[in-house]
Design a protein around this motif. Structure first.
Motif, PDB file in Angstrom:
ATOM      1  N   VAL A 103       0.056  -4.070   5.231  1.00 10.45           N
ATOM      2  CA  VAL A 103       0.139  -3.072   4.133  1.00 10.45           C
ATOM      3  C   VAL A 103       1.246  -2.109   4.017  1.00 10.45           C
ATOM      4  O   VAL A 103       1.495  -1.862   3.013  1.00 10.45           O
ATOM      5  N   VAL A 159       3.683  -4.024   2.274  1.00  6.70           N
ATOM      6  CA  VAL A 159       3.521  -4.199   0.885  1.00  6.70           C
ATOM      7  C   VAL A 159       3.714  -3.017   0.112  1.00  6.70           C
ATOM      8  O   VAL A 159       4.388  -2.958  -1.031  1.00  6.70           O
ATOM      9  N   ARG A 165      -1.728  -2.779  -7.878  1.00 12.18           N
ATOM     10  CA  ARG A 165      -1.758  -3.835  -7.187  1.00 12.18           C
ATOM     11  C   ARG A 165      -2.014  -3.442  -5.666  1.00 12.18           C
ATOM     12  O   ARG A 165      -2.555  -3.925  -4.967  1.00 12.18           O
ATOM     13  N   ASP A 220      -4.763  -4.408  -3.165  1.00 14.72           N
ATOM     14  CA  ASP A 220      -4.540  -4.941  -1.874  1.00 14.72           C
ATOM     15  C   ASP A 220      -5.008  -4.296  -0.670  1.00 14.72           C
ATOM     16  O   ASP A 220      -5.458  -4.772   0.256  1.00 14.72           O
ATOM     17  N   ARG A 224      -8.915  -4.373  -0.557  1.00 12.96           N
ATOM     18  CA  ARG A 224      -9.131  -5.607   0.135  1.00 12.96           C
ATOM     19  C   ARG A 224      -9.080  -5.651   1.559  1.00 12.96           C
ATOM     20  O   ARG A 224      -9.864  -5.978   2.374  1.00 12.96           O
ATOM     21  N   HIS A 225      -8.016  -5.264   2.111  1.00 12.19           N
ATOM     22  CA  HIS A 225      -7.768  -5.252   3.603  1.00 12.19           C
ATOM     23  C   HIS A 225      -8.509  -4.292   4.343  1.00 12.19           C
ATOM     24  O   HIS A 225      -8.910  -4.602   5.551  1.00 12.19           O
TER      25      HIS A 225
END
Length: 197
Positions: free
Chosen positions: A51, A54, A139, A143, A146-147
């Motif tokens: 992340v 990201v 986004r 993400d 989610r992680h």
């Protein structure tokens, strides 16, 4: 929340996911934060490493604001999934501090630019690489949450620790006997459904 400021709202949900993800590392050994607990190798510190990249990509490079952070695991020629696990010579402190620096850099991008600012995602195909800052932030939030969910499950498998954050476990209250009974009822229902009952 009754009043709305889009950037404030987005930042709140992004920061809550960041904090939840790092909280999952607390109290664990070097081995435990790195060990894979799924067949695809999901591990806690690897999720943090991922992340960080990201955020630096979507909320930095995409908007012409490179961080200057070296991320060799994302360079051309790096092995697949190199951003999803941590080598023995990459310390916990290094990865956590990298993530915190990524937050600072991403937050500066969010603060500096309007949400309708257009950026270009370098790893998306030409002609389909434009994105607004608003879309990029959403986004990254999706993400990261989610992680954080992956981390929650991995941590529960490891030592039974669960919850969203220190102040809010967001779980039904119950002792170990209650949870075992609950799990047994869920298992029973699954078996009955499988038999067509």
């Amino acid at each position: 929340m009754t009043s709305s400021n889009a950037k404030t709202d987005l930042h709140f949900y992004l920061q809550s996911a960041r904090d939840a993800l790092l909280w999952k590392l607390e109290g664990l050994s070097e081995y435990d934060i790195r060990r894979p607990l799924t067949p695809t190798g999901t591990n806690l510190l690897g999720l943090v490493k991922h992340v960080a990249g990201v955020e630096l990509g979507y909320l930095g490079d995409t908007f012409g604001r490179p961080s200057g952070e070296p991320l060799p695991w994302l360079e051309d020629g790096a092995e697949p999934n190199a951003d999803m696990w941590v080598t023995a010579d990459e310390s916990r402190e290094h990865i956590v501090e990298l993530y915190r620096r990524a937050w600072t850099h991403a937050d500066a991008t969010i603060d500096a630019l309007a949400l309708d600012t257009i950026g270009r995602v370098p790893w998306w195909p030409n002609g389909r690489d434009e994105v607004t800052l608003h879309h990029a932030v959403v986004r990254v939030i999706a993400d990261t949450h989610r992680h954080a969910g992956h981390a929650d499950i991995v941590r529960e498998l490891m030592d039974g620790a669960v919850g969203m954050n220190k102040g809010n476990v967001s779980m039904a209250s119950g002792d170990s006997a209650w949870w075992e009974n609950y799990r047994s009822r869920v298992e029973h229902a699954a078996r009955e459904a499988d038999r067509g009952v």
